[in-house]
Enzyme design. Structure first.
Site, PDB file in Angstrom:
ATOM      1  N   GLU A   1       0.709  -1.121  -0.005  1.00  0.00           N
ATOM      2  CA  GLU A   1       0.108  -0.204   0.087  1.00  0.00           C
ATOM      3  C   GLU A   1       0.752   1.255  -0.011  1.00  0.00           C
ATOM      4  O   GLU A   1       0.366   2.435  -0.268  1.00  0.00           O
ATOM      5  CB  GLU A   1      -0.879   0.108   1.154  1.00  0.00           C
ATOM      6  CG  GLU A   1      -1.883  -1.267   1.293  1.00  0.00           C
ATOM      7  CD  GLU A   1      -2.518  -1.240   2.470  1.00  0.00           C
ATOM      8  OE1 GLU A   1      -3.578  -1.144   2.736  1.00  0.00           O
ATOM      9  OE2 GLU A   1      -1.795  -1.841   3.788  1.00  0.00           O
TER      10      GLU A   1
ATOM     11  N   ASP B   1      -5.153   2.651  -1.394  1.00  0.00           N
ATOM     12  CA  ASP B   1      -4.117   3.361  -0.514  1.00  0.00           C
ATOM     13  C   ASP B   1      -2.950   3.296  -1.086  1.00  0.00           C
ATOM     14  O   ASP B   1      -2.151   4.310  -1.179  1.00  0.00           O
ATOM     15  CB  ASP B   1      -3.899   2.518   0.797  1.00  0.00           C
ATOM     16  CG  ASP B   1      -4.591   3.167   1.794  1.00  0.00           C
ATOM     17  OD1 ASP B   1      -4.894   4.077   2.061  1.00  0.00           O
ATOM     18  OD2 ASP B   1      -4.837   2.181   2.705  1.00  0.00           O
TER      19      ASP B   1
ATOM     20  N   CYS C   1      -6.375  -6.141  -4.743  1.00  0.00           N
ATOM     21  CA  CYS C   1      -7.667  -5.841  -4.267  1.00  0.00           C
ATOM     22  C   CYS C   1      -8.001  -4.321  -4.189  1.00  0.00           C
ATOM     23  O   CYS C   1      -6.878  -3.440  -4.639  1.00  0.00           O
ATOM     24  CB  CYS C   1      -7.661  -6.241  -2.637  1.00  0.00           C
ATOM     25  SG  CYS C   1      -6.644  -5.637  -1.584  1.00  0.00           S
TER      26      CYS C   1
END
Length: 617
Positions: A541, A565, A612
């Site tokens: 992230e 993120d 994701c």
């Protein structure tokens, strides 16, 4: 001395339920008293009451101020300044979707002379059955006062508490997420200080407790109906549902209303039907729903969609022109209700039903198919879930595994953290449902946009860059160890993997791996069943993690790109600031180059990598 935050109200839709709820959620994290004042009208409200906030009828561009006073007013004011500046502007209500109504009837209906009632299609599907007309719920008796004002206020407080307790128990036992959300909304109304305060004021003015509850409920329902918001107008039914629950609690052990008797092919017909009334009916027997009042945004309609029940709303006077036992077809695709369908109409709808079933069957063949991209590349398609129920639905619809189990949902909306056994029960249940398919469990990821009221995280100028996720683990070691124990124990049931969020450096990965080994050692010493070979992964992230991937790969077994993120930190764009959303596109060449580097690095190290976030959809 109080802190004042002055601002011009930014939303074109005014202060409706969504921004009011988000403001209330922000306020209850602190002990300070926060009052909202509309300087244009002089109306004010406690920011802890969603109903009272909406009742200020604040419109676009009106001058407003938040008064903040109390022990932690500085921290509360800092958080509220950020909310007003960055979060509030993005909370307007989307305009209601235009639903097609009117137009020519299908030829089979037009030439048949069938009795057709037009309405608004609210939940798709077609069903032929028999009407059961449900009368509008009678308002409970407005009891007369029999004691002192103090006695009546005591009865009122007890009734609100009993109603809230009952709603909380029903919410916690709800089988479906949508049902849980609706009951949660009713619970928030039952606990709303604005509703309670207004009812108490009516009692103090001489009203009986039941009359006071109905009076307070009608006040806020009228505010919702007069708000100009289609969404709020349709949620007025929720307030009356809660009022009925409170008055029922006032009545104590009074006999319940006689149950509505439904056959196996029942189409429920009503002038209006509150969500609580729908939930009280035997769900398997409600096969269609026809309403005279209401549009497509009410919680009743939301539930109908969730339960797969064809629904038509806005059918004027339908509860008066139809009778229980009438044969009907409810056409939730076109917004039609056909009474006493003739043979030609019945044949037409048999064809329509088969066409819908055929479309479902065409989709069904993909449900169990393996994920393959257009170029033939094999892609494992997993699900992003936060509850056992979501996991069950994912597996029923063909998920090849759980790519991300969001454990923070276990920690939200409660006054204390879940126990190890509570967490184990949820994760073990998911592992059993998976039946050998992989389940990746992300450890606690809170802070920034996911605060926990009981954790009392310190206020920060920029929480997205601060004290969140693994960065708070050292200070809350017992909490983290409890979660890791639950994950490791659940991994003894099936291929459960553990994944850590917000890892930015190889040193952090090494420390987290050591933490897992320590917890394994303690479980082994206690002779508690667990997976001693559990796979450990990290989220990608933070750009530094991608640039350090080869070194991190020596410490972990797999990676998963957290695209939301990663884009936020790559472009220096706050995910919560809707004004900047266009700057953080995951399709930008810079992001795609970073993603390519992550995939190439993981594969070169022999590590599995998943994706994701929104781009994963």
């Amino acid at each position: 001395m109080a802190v004042e935050i002055a601002f011009s109200f930014p939303l074109a839709g005014g202060l409706h339920a969504r921004p009011a709820s988000r403001l209330q959620e922000e306020v209850v994290r602190f002990r300070a008293a926060v009052t909202f004042l509309n300087r244009a009208s002089g109306a004010s409200a406690s920011a802890r009451s969603v109903l009272a906030l909406v009742a200020t009828r604040t419109g676009h561009a009106e001058p407003c101020v938040l008064h903040v006073q109390g022990d932690d007013e500085a921290a509360a004011a800092e958080a509220l300044r950020r909310f007003v500046k960055k979060v509030l502007p993005g909370l307007d209500e989307a305009p209601a979707a235009r639903v097609p109504t009117g137009g020519p009837l299908p030829r089979a209906l037009a030439v048949s002379g069938a009795r057709v009632h037009r309405g608004t299609p609210a939940s798709g599907g077609v069903f032929r059955g028999h009407a059961v007309v449900v009368a509008a719920r009678a308002r409970g008796a407005a009891d007369e006062r029999t004691g002192t004002a103090e006695d009546e206020l005591g009865r009122l407080e007890t009734a609100f508490d009993r109603a809230a307790s009952g709603l909380r128990a029903r919410r916690d036992a709800a089988e479906y997420d949508t049902e849980r959300e609706v009951l949660g909304a009713h619970l928030s109304i039952a606990e709303d200080p604005g509703l309670r305060t207004r009812a108490a004021a009516a009692v103090s003015a001489g009203a009986g407790a039941a009359a006071a509850v109905f009076s307070a409920a009608e006040h806020f329902a009228e505010v919702f109906r007069a708000s100009g918001s289609a969404l709020l107008a349709e949620r007025a039914l929720d307030i009356h549902d809660v009022a009925e629950a409170v008055v029922h609690a006032l009545a104590g052990d009074a006999p319940p209303e006689p149950p509505v008797v439904l056959g196996d092919d029942a189409i429920v017909v009503a002038a209006r039907l509150g969500p609580a009334q729908l939930l009280a009916l035997p769900r398997a027997r409600v096969r269609g729903l026809v309403l005279a009042e209401g549009g497509t945004l009410s919680h009743t309609v939301v539930l109908a969609r969730a339960f797969g029940v064809p629904c038509v709303t806005g059918v004027e006077g339908v509860d008066r022109v139809l009778a229980t036992g009438d044969e009907l077809v409810v056409d939730g695709e076109r917004g039609l209700v056909v009474a006493a369908p003739k043979e030609a109409v019945a044949r037409f709808y048999e064809g329509q039903t088969e066409a819908l079933a055929a479309a479902a069957r065409r989709l069904e063949r993909f449900r169990t198919a393996r994920g393959v991209a257009a170029d033939g590349r094999r892609i494992e398609v997993g699900a992003n879930v936060g509850t056992v129920e979501e996991a069950q639905s994912a597996f029923e619809n063909g998920a090849e595994g759980i790519g991300l189990f969001r454990t923070e949902l276990m920690f939200l909306d409660r006054d204390e953290p879940p126990t190890e056994e509570e967490q184990y029960a949820i994760l073990a249940g998911t592992a059993r449902l998976a039946a050998g398919r992989p389940v990746i469990v992300r450890t606690l990821d809170v802070g920034a946009d996911k605060p926990l009221s009981w954790l009392r995280l310190p206020p920060e100028r920029n929480p997205a860059l601060g004290y969140r996720a693994i960065r708070m683990y050292a200070e809350h070691a017992e909490l983290v160890e409890r979660q890791l124990r639950a994950i490791l124990r659940a991994a003894a049931i099936g291929p459960v993997k553990v994944m850590f969020p917000m890892v930015g450096t190889p040193e952090e990965a090494r420390e987290l791996r050591a933490l897992v080994e320590k917890v394994k050692g303690r479980l082994a010493a206690e002779r508690v069943a667990h997976d001693a070979a559990i796979q450990v992964g990290v989220m990608l992230e933070i750009p530094s993690a991608v640039l350090s991937l080869r070194a991190i790969a020596r410490e972990v077994d797999f990676f998963s790109v957290g695209s939301n993120d990663l884009a936020q930190y790559l472009f220096a764009v706050d995910r919560e600031d809707t004004r900047l959303a266009h700057l953080g596109s995951p399709f930008h060449p810079a992001f795609l180059k970073l993603l390519e580097a992550a995939v190439a690095g993981a594969h070169a190290a022999g590590r599995w990598i998943g994706l994701c976030g929104e781009i994963g959809g």
